[in-house]
Motif scaffolding. Structure first.
Motif, PDB file in Angstrom:
ATOM      1  N   CYS A   1       0.839  -1.333   0.134  1.00  0.00           N
ATOM      2  CA  CYS A   1       0.088   0.066   0.041  1.00  0.00           C
ATOM      3  C   CYS A   1       0.783   1.235   0.005  1.00  0.00           C
ATOM      4  O   CYS A   1       2.110   1.206   0.499  1.00  0.00           O
ATOM      5  CB  CYS A   1      -0.918  -0.138   1.329  1.00  0.00           C
ATOM      6  N   ASP A   2       0.336   2.180  -0.546  1.00  0.00           N
ATOM      7  CA  ASP A   2       1.108   3.421  -0.557  1.00  0.00           C
ATOM      8  C   ASP A   2       1.321   4.302   0.677  1.00  0.00           C
ATOM      9  O   ASP A   2       2.178   4.783   1.046  1.00  0.00           O
ATOM     10  CB  ASP A   2       0.459   4.586  -1.528  1.00  0.00           C
ATOM     11  N   ALA A   3       0.116   3.940   1.543  1.00  0.00           N
ATOM     12  CA  ALA A   3       0.151   4.504   2.867  1.00  0.00           C
ATOM     13  C   ALA A   3      -0.688   3.608   3.841  1.00  0.00           C
ATOM     14  O   ALA A   3      -1.565   2.927   3.363  1.00  0.00           O
ATOM     15  CB  ALA A   3      -0.424   5.821   3.027  1.00  0.00           C
ATOM     16  N   PRO A   4      -0.329   3.527   5.237  1.00  0.00           N
ATOM     17  CA  PRO A   4      -1.305   2.886   5.993  1.00  0.00           C
ATOM     18  C   PRO A   4      -2.639   3.039   6.401  1.00  0.00           C
ATOM     19  O   PRO A   4      -2.618   4.455   6.146  1.00  0.00           O
ATOM     20  CB  PRO A   4      -0.239   2.904   7.230  1.00  0.00           C
ATOM     21  N   VAL A   5      -3.376   2.403   6.505  1.00  0.00           N
ATOM     22  CA  VAL A   5      -4.892   2.724   6.397  1.00  0.00           C
ATOM     23  C   VAL A   5      -5.208   2.780   8.085  1.00  0.00           C
ATOM     24  O   VAL A   5      -6.223   3.572   8.603  1.00  0.00           O
ATOM     25  CB  VAL A   5      -5.970   1.789   5.773  1.00  0.00           C
ATOM     26  N   ALA A   6      -4.520   2.236   8.878  1.00  0.00           N
ATOM     27  CA  ALA A   6      -5.049   2.046  10.186  1.00  0.00           C
ATOM     28  C   ALA A   6      -3.974   1.270  11.236  1.00  0.00           C
ATOM     29  O   ALA A   6      -2.939   0.765  10.471  1.00  0.00           O
ATOM     30  CB  ALA A   6      -6.400   1.162  10.293  1.00  0.00           C
ATOM     31  N   THR A   7      -4.080   1.377  12.346  1.00  0.00           N
ATOM     32  CA  THR A   7      -3.368   0.343  13.139  1.00  0.00           C
ATOM     33  C   THR A   7      -4.038  -1.053  13.296  1.00  0.00           C
ATOM     34  O   THR A   7      -5.325  -1.069  13.387  1.00  0.00           O
ATOM     35  CB  THR A   7      -3.141   1.090  14.855  1.00  0.00           C
ATOM     36  N   VAL A   8      -3.320  -1.999  13.388  1.00  0.00           N
ATOM     37  CA  VAL A   8      -4.000  -3.433  13.412  1.00  0.00           C
ATOM     38  C   VAL A   8      -3.058  -4.249  14.370  1.00  0.00           C
ATOM     39  O   VAL A   8      -1.725  -4.063  14.702  1.00  0.00           O
ATOM     40  CB  VAL A   8      -3.669  -3.914  12.058  1.00  0.00           C
ATOM     41  N   ALA A   9      -4.068  -5.144  15.280  1.00  0.00           N
ATOM     42  CA  ALA A   9      -3.239  -6.176  16.136  1.00  0.00           C
ATOM     43  C   ALA A   9      -3.494  -7.300  15.693  1.00  0.00           C
ATOM     44  O   ALA A   9      -4.693  -7.699  15.062  1.00  0.00           O
ATOM     45  CB  ALA A   9      -3.947  -6.037  17.503  1.00  0.00           C
ATOM     46  N   LEU A  10      -2.404  -8.416  15.615  1.00  0.00           N
ATOM     47  CA  LEU A  10      -2.631  -9.772  15.204  1.00  0.00           C
ATOM     48  C   LEU A  10      -3.108 -10.785  16.417  1.00  0.00           C
ATOM     49  O   LEU A  10      -2.632 -10.654  17.422  1.00  0.00           O
ATOM     50  CB  LEU A  10      -1.414 -10.211  14.895  1.00  0.00           C
ATOM     51  N   ALA A  11      -4.260 -11.187  16.135  1.00  0.00           N
ATOM     52  CA  ALA A  11      -4.865 -12.352  17.265  1.00  0.00           C
ATOM     53  C   ALA A  11      -4.769 -13.753  16.816  1.00  0.00           C
ATOM     54  O   ALA A  11      -4.524 -14.144  15.683  1.00  0.00           O
ATOM     55  CB  ALA A  11      -6.574 -11.905  17.403  1.00  0.00           C
ATOM     56  N   GLU A  12      -4.277 -14.496  18.009  1.00  0.00           N
ATOM     57  CA  GLU A  12      -4.226 -15.885  17.738  1.00  0.00           C
ATOM     58  C   GLU A  12      -5.694 -16.325  17.273  1.00  0.00           C
ATOM     59  O   GLU A  12      -6.562 -16.023  17.838  1.00  0.00           O
ATOM     60  CB  GLU A  12      -3.666 -16.569  18.909  1.00  0.00           C
ATOM     61  N   ASN A  13      -5.560 -17.456  16.211  1.00  0.00           N
ATOM     62  CA  ASN A  13      -6.651 -18.023  16.093  1.00  0.00           C
ATOM     63  C   ASN A  13      -7.207 -19.053  17.251  1.00  0.00           C
ATOM     64  O   ASN A  13      -6.691 -19.841  17.936  1.00  0.00           O
ATOM     65  CB  ASN A  13      -6.592 -18.950  14.890  1.00  0.00           C
ATOM     66  N   PRO A  14      -8.462 -18.507  17.903  1.00  0.00           N
ATOM     67  CA  PRO A  14      -8.956 -19.410  19.151  1.00  0.00           C
ATOM     68  C   PRO A  14      -9.210 -20.987  18.835  1.00  0.00           C
ATOM     69  O   PRO A  14      -9.010 -21.597  19.896  1.00  0.00           O
ATOM     70  CB  PRO A  14     -10.302 -18.869  19.424  1.00  0.00           C
ATOM     71  N   ASN A  15      -9.444 -21.287  17.670  1.00  0.00           N
ATOM     72  CA  ASN A  15      -9.321 -22.566  17.311  1.00  0.00           C
ATOM     73  C   ASN A  15      -8.002 -23.443  17.307  1.00  0.00           C
ATOM     74  O   ASN A  15      -7.803 -24.341  16.848  1.00  0.00           O
ATOM     75  CB  ASN A  15     -10.353 -23.307  16.163  1.00  0.00           C
ATOM     76  N   GLY A  16      -6.894 -22.694  17.193  1.00  0.00           N
ATOM     77  CA  GLY A  16      -5.585 -23.077  17.094  1.00  0.00           C
ATOM     78  C   GLY A  16      -5.179 -23.173  15.635  1.00  0.00           C
ATOM     79  O   GLY A  16      -6.100 -22.741  14.499  1.00  0.00           O
ATOM     80  N   TYR A  17      -4.242 -23.974  15.160  1.00  0.00           N
ATOM     81  CA  TYR A  17      -3.714 -24.309  14.004  1.00  0.00           C
ATOM     82  C   TYR A  17      -3.444 -25.943  13.682  1.00  0.00           C
ATOM     83  O   TYR A  17      -2.641 -26.447  14.576  1.00  0.00           O
ATOM     84  CB  TYR A  17      -2.492 -23.621  13.636  1.00  0.00           C
ATOM     85  N   THR A  18      -3.950 -26.517  12.578  1.00  0.00           N
ATOM     86  CA  THR A  18      -3.722 -27.655  12.482  1.00  0.00           C
ATOM     87  C   THR A  18      -2.538 -27.974  11.761  1.00  0.00           C
ATOM     88  O   THR A  18      -2.252 -28.049  10.518  1.00  0.00           O
ATOM     89  CB  THR A  18      -4.920 -28.300  11.576  1.00  0.00           C
ATOM     90  N   MET A  19      -1.176 -28.026  12.429  1.00  0.00           N
ATOM     91  CA  MET A  19       0.142 -28.323  12.015  1.00  0.00           C
ATOM     92  C   MET A  19       0.607 -29.429  12.525  1.00  0.00           C
ATOM     93  O   MET A  19       0.945 -29.275  13.756  1.00  0.00           O
ATOM     94  CB  MET A  19       0.857 -27.163  11.975  1.00  0.00           C
ATOM     95  N   GLY A  20       0.797 -30.361  11.847  1.00  0.00           N
ATOM     96  CA  GLY A  20       1.193 -31.604  12.815  1.00  0.00           C
ATOM     97  C   GLY A  20       2.568 -31.513  13.403  1.00  0.00           C
ATOM     98  O   GLY A  20       3.322 -30.763  12.937  1.00  0.00           O
TER      99      GLY A  20
END
Length: 254
Positions: A39-58
């Protein structure tokens, strides 16, 4: 010619890795993937949230428990958002404030309450699909084609070819209204030839930490990059929110 190199161990900086590489900061994105949409410029601040269901990675993949650090780098490199920490960094900030209140820190410490930036959006990642051997039936297909079936050793060779696929999703929610304002999926495939992997798909060929030593890790990283690129298209259409002051930095020296 090869004998002198036998037993030699060599470390090469910047080699290997996944398609998610480089850095982000006051100097902008450095050594980011060529395929990364920006993007040419940021549109907002953002926080990354962990997926509450987790991640299926063996567990056999030996991958990190969470892809969030990887996506934080992508989000900052793209310049679409300013990333605020709601994980270990936030806990460190709270700890420093507690230490100041307890009188442990020096009096002139700049750590103070009320200086934190709000997260205007929350970005939640999801690993929706991961298949470690999607090409198991390829030899059977070869055996059904007369011309290919008669090529000596071809069926045995293709049995060694394994496809590893992953599909991911990124969900963007407005923290003021709780509305999900954008969503995107990404996909990638790795072809394991037994001598290395090749990432295929819309991202083309390509090689962070923890995601680089297996084809499973590389294909998941590539799928998140693809999802991020799809999300950027939507983020560009969002009306920019009022942003807090930028972090002070020295004048860029090129």
């Amino acid at each position: 010619m090869l004998l002198p190199a036998c037993g030699e161990k060599k470390t090469e900086l910047g080699q290997g890795g996944s398609v998610v590489t480089g850095s982000a900061g006051p100097e902008g994105a450095r050594n980011a993937a060529r395929e990364l949409q920006r993007c040419d410029a940021p549109v907002a601040t953002v926080a990354l949230a962990e997926n509450p269901n987790g991640y299926t990675m063996g567990g056999s993949y030996h991958l990190p428990a969470s892809p969030v650090p990887l996506i934080k780098l992508l989000a900052q490199q793209s310049g679409c958002f300013r990333v605020v920490d709601r994980g270990a960094g936030l806990r460190g900030t709270v700890q420093e404030q507690d230490l100041k209140d307890a009188g442990v820190l020096r009096p002139q410490s700049t750590v103070a309450k009320g200086k934190g930036y709000e997260a205007q959006y929350t970005l939640t990642p999801s690993l929706t699909f991961s298949e470690q051997d999607a090409g198991r039936g390829l030899a059977g297909v070869i055996a059904m084609v007369p011309v290919l079936r008669d090529i000596a050793g071809l069926a045995g060779l293709v049995e060694q070819v394994k496809f590893k696929e992953a599909q991911t999703a990124l969900l963007l929610s407005d923290n003021e209204t709780t509305e999900q304002v954008a969503a995107a999926t990404g996909a990638a495939r790795t072809t394991d030839l037994g001598v290395g992997g090749l990432v295929l798909g819309r991202l083309g060929g390509g090689a962070g930490a923890g995601w680089s030593n297996t084809n499973e890790g590389k294909v998941i990283a590539a799928a998140f990059l693809d999802a991020h690129n799809q999300l950027v298209v939507q983020a560009r259409a969002l009306q920019a929110k009022a942003l807090p002051p930028p972090v002070p930095a020295h004048a860029a020296s090129r």
